[in-house]
Design an enzyme around this catalytic site. Structure first.
Site, short mmCIF file in Angstrom:
data_model
loop_
_atom_site.label_atom_id
_atom_site.label_comp_id
_atom_site.label_asym_id
_atom_site.label_seq_id
_atom_site.Cartn_x
_atom_site.Cartn_y
_atom_site.Cartn_z
CG ASN A 79 95.12 28.94 37.19
OD1 ASN A 79 94.63 28.52 38.21
ND2 ASN A 79 96.33 28.93 36.97
CG HIS A 88 103.28 31.76 33.50
ND1 HIS A 88 102.44 32.72 33.92
CD2 HIS A 88 102.46 30.45 33.67
CE1 HIS A 88 101.34 32.05 34.14
NE2 HIS A 88 101.18 30.92 34.19
#
Length: 435
Positions: free
Chosen positions: A307, A338
């Site tokens: 990512n 997250h």
């Protein structure tokens, strides 16, 4: 396999695919001189609003409110204060929404709605754009015309000034996924007249389409293997290694496919490589570098390439200002960003420890390994160990619940990160003694 990841990634891909005709239409309209800049901003904003309503339903208001609030902050706060206020307000709002998910999953013990999961994913991407824009303003890369609260201006002037920022925060090619696009690149693309030639655009999109098709075929085959075999609750000793590795590969294929699709959508709209890139700005960075991710023998390199745009954003936002423990602070913030689920807290802190161990192990190995056969053997062993540690971390992060996390920690797979922990301790003591 984690229920939530697969629960919302598939619907997101469907909505991303439905946005392709509008992305191609925007790219075509940018060729026309009769399509003014304000109309381009409005087109991207209207597309973002329509996509948000289609994908999130009434939950779309959870994304619209912080985007509008950020535009207000940019107008009211000076360049020195805007980042602090934008960061605090955005992360507070996102945390409240994640707490709502915690309440649904752990207290009510209900399955969260797909639309709410999509909203949370979009909020996380919005946080990237909000903080990236506010950092650009603080560092002087973007000049924002801030006004005092008591300063009077017409409504139309306020809207004209805020339109580029709101459009950037909500533009539809990046609303549900895709690598982080800076505001300078976004503005240069909207205000420019260049576009990809039809032949180049078709070739680039065809390449990505073939990659997605290949990944989806591998997912189908591997999915049957994963479902047919035993899970972590039923596996026996060494069989647990195969279960962990195959499940992690299935997760990686899912993410690779989604990232390539998101990249293709940005490319179709004209926000891909080659547009709006200035010498002082870092270039376009796709999220998936599959070859490096699957061949590297270093956890630190895997971390930078996994990512990629998010890794670069975390480095700029946290690591470069981390002070004493920048690596630990970066992974701790990543767990917060997250959602702070139990598996995420454990997984990201374990990841930080593995990266530290990786640096010490490979630095020490480089001093002793001289012959190429030993170097080849060393690379093969560390590659296998790296892939297994990454699989362990991925299952920990995706496990989310304490019961699933306990199954993973209680399996023989815990040996792999434990080896790196021991080596990190021994090499760290040796380094202190040497110093």
């Amino acid at each position: 396999m984690d229920r939530l990841t697969l629960f919302f990634l598939h619907p997101v891909s469907l909505y991303q695919g439905a946005a392709f005709p509008f992305a191609l239409l925007f790219n075509y309209l940018c060729i026309l001189d009769s399509f003014p800049t304000h109309a381009r901003y409005l087109f991207l904003l209207a597309g973002g609003g329509a996509l948000a309503l289609a994908a999130m339903g009434s939950f779309a208001v959870l994304v619209l409110i912080p985007a509008l609030w950020t535009a207000v902050l940019i107008s009211w706060r000076g360049p020195r204060d805007v980042h602090r206020w934008a960061f605090i307000s955005q992360m507070s709002w996102q945390t409240l929404c994640h707490l709502g998910l915690h309440y649904t999953e752990y207290y009510l013990r209900e399955r969260p709605s797909t639309r709410f999961c999509i909203t949370l994913s979009s909020l996380m991407l919005l946080t990237q754009r909000v903080t990236s824009l506010s950092l650009d303003i603080r560092e002087g890369k973007v000049k924002a015309a801030s006004r005092g609260i008591g300063e009077r201006s017409s409504l139309s002037e306020h809207l004209c000034e805020a339109l580029p920022y709101i459009s950037y925060l909500l533009f539809f090619p990046a609303l549900l996924g895709g690598p982080l696009c800076s505001f300078q690149k976004f503005q240069a693309r909207v205000q420019g007249s260049g576009t990809l030639s039809p032949r180049r655009a078709l070739w680039a999109l065809s390449q990505r389409g073939l990659q997605i098709l290949g990944l989806e075929c591998l997912k189908v085959v591997l999915g049957k293997v994963v479902r047919a075999g035993a899970g972590l609750a039923d596996c026996q000793q060494l069989e647990c290694i195969r279960v962990m590795w195959s499940t992690a590969v299935f997760f990686k294929l899912t993410y690779y496919s989604c990232w390539i699709l998101d990249d293709a959508l940005l490319h179709a709209a004209g926000f891909g490589p080659g547009f709006g890139h200035s010498p002082s700005e870092e270039g376009y960075l796709p999220d998936a570098d599959i070859w490096t991710l699957e061949t590297t023998h270093r956890i630190s390199l895997f971390t930078r390439k996994w990512n990629q745009s998010t890794a670069r954003w975390l480095r700029r936002l946290v690591f470069q200002h981390g002070g004493t423990w920048p690596l630990l602070q970066t992974f701790a913030f990543s767990a917060w960003w997250h959602g702070l689920h139990p598996g995420q807290v454990f997984g990201f802190l374990c990841w930080a420890l593995m990266v530290e161990a990786d640096y010490l192990i490979h630095t020490s190995a480089g001093l002793f390994i001289r012959s190429w056969p030993m170097h080849l053997l060393y690379r093969a062993l560390t590659w296998a160990h790296t892939q297994l540690i990454i699989a362990y971390i991925m299952l920990a992060v995706e496990a989310r619940s304490l019961s699933s996390l306990w199954l993973l920690c209680n399996s023989c797979n815990s040996v792999f990160p434990l080896v790196y922990c021991i080596l990190r301790f021994l090499l760290g003591k040796r380094k202190q003694t040497f110093n």
